[in-house]
Design a protein around this motif. Structure first.
Motif, PDB file in Angstrom:
ATOM      1  N   ALA A  33       0.824  -1.344  -0.095  1.00 46.17           N
ATOM      2  CA  ALA A  33      -0.240   0.195  -0.070  1.00 46.17           C
ATOM      3  C   ALA A  33       0.620   1.381   0.125  1.00 46.17           C
ATOM      4  O   ALA A  33       0.337   2.273  -0.474  1.00 46.17           O
ATOM      5  N   ASP A  34       2.099   1.266   0.331  1.00 48.76           N
ATOM      6  CA  ASP A  34       2.751   2.601   0.467  1.00 48.76           C
ATOM      7  C   ASP A  34       3.215   2.849  -0.924  1.00 48.76           C
ATOM      8  O   ASP A  34       3.786   3.883  -1.265  1.00 48.76           O
ATOM      9  N   GLY A  35       3.153   2.019  -1.875  1.00 43.77           N
ATOM     10  CA  GLY A  35       3.508   2.471  -3.331  1.00 43.77           C
ATOM     11  C   GLY A  35       5.028   2.031  -3.603  1.00 43.77           C
ATOM     12  O   GLY A  35       5.435   2.381  -4.775  1.00 43.77           O
ATOM     13  N   GLU A  36       5.591   1.480  -2.589  1.00 42.84           N
ATOM     14  CA  GLU A  36       7.081   1.210  -2.993  1.00 42.84           C
ATOM     15  C   GLU A  36       7.432  -0.119  -3.291  1.00 42.84           C
ATOM     16  O   GLU A  36       8.511  -0.705  -2.882  1.00 42.84           O
ATOM     17  N   GLY A  37       6.280  -0.954  -3.494  1.00 41.65           N
ATOM     18  CA  GLY A  37       6.441  -2.595  -3.527  1.00 41.65           C
ATOM     19  C   GLY A  37       6.599  -3.233  -2.379  1.00 41.65           C
ATOM     20  O   GLY A  37       6.057  -2.621  -1.403  1.00 41.65           O
ATOM     21  N   ILE A  38       7.147  -4.201  -2.200  1.00 39.23           N
ATOM     22  CA  ILE A  38       6.974  -5.060  -0.886  1.00 39.23           C
ATOM     23  C   ILE A  38       8.491  -5.309  -0.690  1.00 39.23           C
ATOM     24  O   ILE A  38       9.335  -6.107  -1.192  1.00 39.23           O
ATOM     25  N   SER A  39       8.773  -4.976   0.372  1.00 38.20           N
ATOM     26  CA  SER A  39      10.258  -5.165   0.784  1.00 38.20           C
ATOM     27  C   SER A  39      10.437  -6.639   1.490  1.00 38.20           C
ATOM     28  O   SER A  39       9.410  -6.974   1.863  1.00 38.20           O
ATOM     29  N   SER A  40      11.734  -6.833   1.805  1.00 40.23           N
ATOM     30  CA  SER A  40      11.867  -8.049   2.333  1.00 40.23           C
ATOM     31  C   SER A  40      11.258  -8.134   3.799  1.00 40.23           C
ATOM     32  O   SER A  40      10.918  -9.348   4.136  1.00 40.23           O
ATOM     33  N   THR A  41      11.374  -7.141   4.433  1.00 39.18           N
ATOM     34  CA  THR A  41      10.564  -7.090   5.843  1.00 39.18           C
ATOM     35  C   THR A  41       9.141  -7.308   5.772  1.00 39.18           C
ATOM     36  O   THR A  41       8.686  -7.996   6.529  1.00 39.18           O
ATOM     37  N   GLU A  42       8.579  -6.638   4.701  1.00 39.71           N
ATOM     38  CA  GLU A  42       7.209  -6.845   4.603  1.00 39.71           C
ATOM     39  C   GLU A  42       7.023  -8.175   4.087  1.00 39.71           C
ATOM     40  O   GLU A  42       5.840  -8.866   4.656  1.00 39.71           O
ATOM     41  N   GLU A  43       7.633  -8.414   3.343  1.00 41.50           N
ATOM     42  CA  GLU A  43       7.495  -9.960   2.796  1.00 41.50           C
ATOM     43  C   GLU A  43       7.631 -11.143   3.981  1.00 41.50           C
ATOM     44  O   GLU A  43       6.899 -11.986   4.106  1.00 41.50           O
ATOM     45  N   TYR A  44       8.601 -10.870   4.929  1.00 39.37           N
ATOM     46  CA  TYR A  44       8.759 -11.658   5.955  1.00 39.37           C
ATOM     47  C   TYR A  44       7.472 -11.746   6.865  1.00 39.37           C
ATOM     48  O   TYR A  44       7.019 -12.705   7.169  1.00 39.37           O
TER      49      TYR A  44
END
Length: 88
Positions: A33-44
């Protein structure tokens, strides 16, 4: 397993989502939702979240891979707004 259909009038899509797919879609779109894709932290965090939902307690690694394929396929084929509405 019950499936829900998209609301009529909004889309001509015939998507019917299983609860597991709906939860994964909501988690994925929330993470992005932040528009910056999915970071590895968010993926985890997303994988940890799904792993703790009772619906996924018996899921194997292969089951999660199949779920991922379903979600990716739907995202490629359907409008995001329709998928979110259906998932809710």
């Amino acid at each position: 397993m019950s499936k829900r259909k998209l609301p009529k009038g909004r889309s001509v899509s015939s998507v019917a989502l299983e609860p597991e797919v709906a939860i994964a879609i909501l988690g994925l779109f929330s993470a992005a939702a932040d528009g910056e894709g999915i970071s590895s932290t968010e993926e985890y965090a997303l994988s940890e979240f799904l792993g703790r939902v009772d619906l996924f307690e018996d899921y194997s690694e292969d089951d999660f891979e199949e779920l991922t394929e379903k979600v990716v396929s739907l995202i490629e084929e359907e409008e995001p707004e329709d998928l979110i509405a259906q998932s809710i």
